[in-house]
Design a protein around this motif. Structure first.
Motif, PDB file in Angstrom:
ATOM      1  N   LEU A   1      -4.772   4.735  -5.076  1.00  0.00           N
ATOM      2  CA  LEU A   1      -5.067   3.444  -5.761  1.00  0.00           C
ATOM      3  C   LEU A   1      -5.797   2.638  -4.960  1.00  0.00           C
ATOM      4  CD1 LEU A   1      -1.044   3.025  -6.482  1.00  0.00           C
ATOM      5  CD2 LEU A   1      -2.876   3.947  -7.968  1.00  0.00           C
ATOM      6  N   ASP A   2      -5.911   1.191  -5.558  1.00  0.00           N
ATOM      7  CA  ASP A   2      -6.948   0.223  -5.125  1.00  0.00           C
ATOM      8  C   ASP A   2      -6.262  -0.071  -3.722  1.00  0.00           C
ATOM      9  OD1 ASP A   2      -9.121  -1.684  -5.540  1.00  0.00           O
ATOM     10  OD2 ASP A   2      -7.274  -3.040  -5.144  1.00  0.00           O
ATOM     11  N   PHE A   3      -7.248  -0.644  -2.669  1.00  0.00           N
ATOM     12  CA  PHE A   3      -6.750  -0.949  -1.399  1.00  0.00           C
ATOM     13  C   PHE A   3      -5.628  -2.233  -1.403  1.00  0.00           C
ATOM     14  CE2 PHE A   3      -9.423  -4.591   0.639  1.00  0.00           C
ATOM     15  CZ  PHE A   3      -9.880  -5.030  -0.781  1.00  0.00           C
ATOM     16  N   SER A   4      -5.488  -3.022  -2.488  1.00  0.00           N
ATOM     17  CA  SER A   4      -4.531  -3.944  -2.598  1.00  0.00           C
ATOM     18  C   SER A   4      -3.160  -3.293  -2.748  1.00  0.00           C
ATOM     19  CB  SER A   4      -4.879  -5.000  -3.874  1.00  0.00           C
ATOM     20  OG  SER A   4      -4.887  -4.164  -4.946  1.00  0.00           O
ATOM     21  N   ALA A   5      -3.181  -2.337  -2.920  1.00  0.00           N
ATOM     22  CA  ALA A   5      -1.661  -1.376  -3.101  1.00  0.00           C
ATOM     23  C   ALA A   5      -0.928  -1.714  -1.607  1.00  0.00           C
ATOM     24  CB  ALA A   5      -1.877   0.088  -3.635  1.00  0.00           C
ATOM     25  N   VAL A   6      -1.680  -1.756  -0.622  1.00  0.00           N
ATOM     26  CA  VAL A   6      -1.004  -1.988   0.929  1.00  0.00           C
ATOM     27  C   VAL A   6      -0.016  -2.966   0.548  1.00  0.00           C
ATOM     28  CG1 VAL A   6      -2.552  -3.828   1.676  1.00  0.00           C
ATOM     29  CG2 VAL A   6      -1.580  -1.993   3.125  1.00  0.00           C
ATOM     30  N   HIS A   7       0.001  -3.936  -0.280  1.00  0.00           N
ATOM     31  CA  HIS A   7       0.970  -4.699  -0.862  1.00  0.00           C
ATOM     32  C   HIS A   7       2.389  -4.041  -0.890  1.00  0.00           C
ATOM     33  CE1 HIS A   7       2.579  -8.613  -2.092  1.00  0.00           C
ATOM     34  NE2 HIS A   7       2.602  -8.293  -3.508  1.00  0.00           N
ATOM     35  N   GLU A   8       2.477  -2.781  -1.386  1.00  0.00           N
ATOM     36  CA  GLU A   8       3.782  -2.039  -1.611  1.00  0.00           C
ATOM     37  C   GLU A   8       4.250  -1.783  -0.435  1.00  0.00           C
ATOM     38  OE1 GLU A   8       5.247  -1.164  -4.798  1.00  0.00           O
ATOM     39  OE2 GLU A   8       3.625  -2.790  -5.508  1.00  0.00           O
ATOM     40  N   THR A   9       3.671  -1.638   0.632  1.00  0.00           N
ATOM     41  CA  THR A   9       4.419  -1.262   1.855  1.00  0.00           C
ATOM     42  C   THR A   9       5.504  -2.348   2.363  1.00  0.00           C
ATOM     43  OG1 THR A   9       2.523  -2.315   3.280  1.00  0.00           O
ATOM     44  CG2 THR A   9       2.252   0.093   2.855  1.00  0.00           C
ATOM     45  N   LEU A  10       5.129  -3.294   2.083  1.00  0.00           N
ATOM     46  CA  LEU A  10       6.034  -4.550   2.197  1.00  0.00           C
ATOM     47  C   LEU A  10       7.386  -4.628   1.524  1.00  0.00           C
ATOM     48  CD1 LEU A  10       3.491  -7.621   2.652  1.00  0.00           C
ATOM     49  CD2 LEU A  10       4.769  -6.080   4.293  1.00  0.00           C
ATOM     50  N   LYS A  11       7.359  -3.687   0.373  1.00  0.00           N
ATOM     51  CA  LYS A  11       8.459  -3.772  -0.562  1.00  0.00           C
ATOM     52  C   LYS A  11       9.229  -2.188   0.038  1.00  0.00           C
ATOM     53  CE  LYS A  11       5.895  -5.654  -4.153  1.00  0.00           C
ATOM     54  NZ  LYS A  11       5.137  -5.231  -5.672  1.00  0.00           N
ATOM     55  N   ALA A  12       8.827  -1.617   0.666  1.00  0.00           N
ATOM     56  CA  ALA A  12       9.561  -0.302   1.031  1.00  0.00           C
ATOM     57  C   ALA A  12      10.845  -0.661   1.762  1.00  0.00           C
ATOM     58  CB  ALA A  12       8.727   0.703   1.763  1.00  0.00           C
ATOM     59  N   PRO A  13      11.867   0.186   1.647  1.00  0.00           N
ATOM     60  CA  PRO A  13      13.076  -0.314   2.528  1.00  0.00           C
ATOM     61  C   PRO A  13      12.860  -0.307   4.170  1.00  0.00           C
ATOM     62  CG  PRO A  13      13.556   1.474   1.082  1.00  0.00           C
ATOM     63  CD  PRO A  13      11.953   1.335   0.930  1.00  0.00           C
ATOM     64  N   ASP A  14      13.261  -1.363   4.679  1.00  0.00           N
ATOM     65  CA  ASP A  14      13.225  -1.570   6.101  1.00  0.00           C
ATOM     66  C   ASP A  14      14.037  -0.926   6.904  1.00  0.00           C
ATOM     67  OD1 ASP A  14      12.584  -2.265   8.917  1.00  0.00           O
ATOM     68  OD2 ASP A  14      12.122  -4.438   8.497  1.00  0.00           O
TER      69      ASP A  14
END
Ligand SMILES: NC(=O)C1=CN([C@@H]2O[C@H](COP(=O)(O)OP(=O)(O)OC[C@H]3O[C@@H](n4cnc5c(N)ncnc54)[C@H](OP(=O)(O)O)[C@@H]3O)[C@@H](O)[C@H]2O)C=CC1
Ligand SMILES: O=CCCC(=O)O
Length: 290
Positions: A274-287
């Protein structure tokens, strides 16, 4: 002027079409042969191997994914080296200075001419001929191919010895990858703290840190839309290579190192294409840390 073109990914396809549109003859090669079909419709000829392309054309451009691909296309069987004597090779892929120097030295030893010319700017600038070209190596070759660079880009820089183009490109992308992570954290922080992230985009755009990347990527990131212009796996490769350049020069880069970890996490989540802006999704992953 006739050019060979090796590598018809997101960037190579747009660049080769641009050359064809401006009247250059282009002979193409791509590892996955089916990607040549569309360019044939635009008037391109197809070469069976990198070697046959180089044999046919005085100038051959490469736009390949990473150092391993760049080396393979030059050094493997049926590769560029087989017919490089008296021919010119211009590698526009983003690689590290060592890879570029290895290719340059071998090509020169075999009687060829070499220019590295990585680019800043993504899919749309490639389609519009608005790239920024960061060339280094053979100055006479640079001058010869300027008519093509003028079609591909809005500005070309000649940066001196081989390696300087690669280094400049990695520094730029290291900054870009770090910015993308700060931006992504800001969008998430705005949203989670009850602000409208769309309003954040408006505020950012009016101030001192307004920039093209926030403007372009912000709205699509808010829609969780990551159609690839610059694949995330390539941005992570660039962070890795930039950090290695930092190691070599004893430059401490904690911000870039953290950004690299976020891109690695995104890759491990299967987001590399995906586009490199998909790094945004890492912040939505469960912590799981708390
Ligand atoms: N996309 C962007 O916004 C930008 C990208 N860049 C840089 O440009 C280069 C190309 O990027 P992009 O077009 O986005 O990448 P893509 O992933 O879309 O395309 C990669 C190309 O490399 C080829 N390739 C990969 N591995 C090999 C191999 N082992 N042997 C032969 N060919 C191989 C692919 O062939 P196949 O089709 O068979 O997979 C394809 O043609 C990269 O170095 C990238 O970092 C620079 C500026 C902007
Ligand atoms: O290497 C990719 C760069 C993308 C860009 O400059 O927008």
């Amino acid at each position: 002027m006739e050019f060979g073109f090796l590598g018809l990914g997101i960037m190579g396809k747009a660049m080769a079409i641009n050359l064809l549109r401006h009247g250059f003859k282009v002979t193409i090669w791509n590892r996955t042969l089916s990607k040549c079909d569309e360019l044939v419709q635009h008037g391109a000829s197809v070469g069976e191997t990198p070697a046959t392309v180089v044999k046919k054309c005085k100038y051959t451009i490469a736009m390949l994914s990473d150092p391993s691909a760049a080396l393979s296309v030059v050094f493997d069987k049926d590769g560029v080296l087989e017919h490089i004597n008296g021919k010119c090779y211009i590698d526009m892929s983003t690689v590290d200075a060592d890879t570029s120097s290895k290719i340059s030295e071998t090509i020169k030893a075999k009687g060829g001419y070499f220019l590295e010319a990585p680019v800043s700017g993504s899919k749309k600038p490639a389609e519009d001929g608005q790239l920024i070209i960061l060339a280094a190596g053979d100055k006479a070759l640079y001058d010869e191919v300027l008519p093509a660079f003028d079609v591909l880009g809005k500005k070309s820089f000649f940066l001196g010895e081989v390696g300087n183009g690669a280094k400049m490109k990695l520094v730029v992308n290291m900054i870009m990858g770090s910015m993308m992570n700060a931006f992504s954290e800001g969008l998430t922080l705005a949203e989670r703290s009850g602000l409208n992230p769309g309003t954040l985009l408006d505020v950012l755009d009016l101030g001192a840190i307004s920039n093209g990347m926030f403007k372009l990527k912000g709205p699509t990131m808010l829609q969780n839309s990551y159609s690839p212009a610059f694949p995330l796996k390539h941005q992570q490769k660039d962070m890795r290579l930039a950090l290695a350049l930092g190691d070599e020069n004893a430059v401490s880069m904690p911000v870039a190192a953290a950004a690299n970890e976020a891109f690695k996490k995104a890759r491990s989540m299967g987001l590399g294409d995906l586009d490199f802006s998909a790094v945004h999704e890492t912040l939505k992953a469960p912590d799981h840390s708390s």
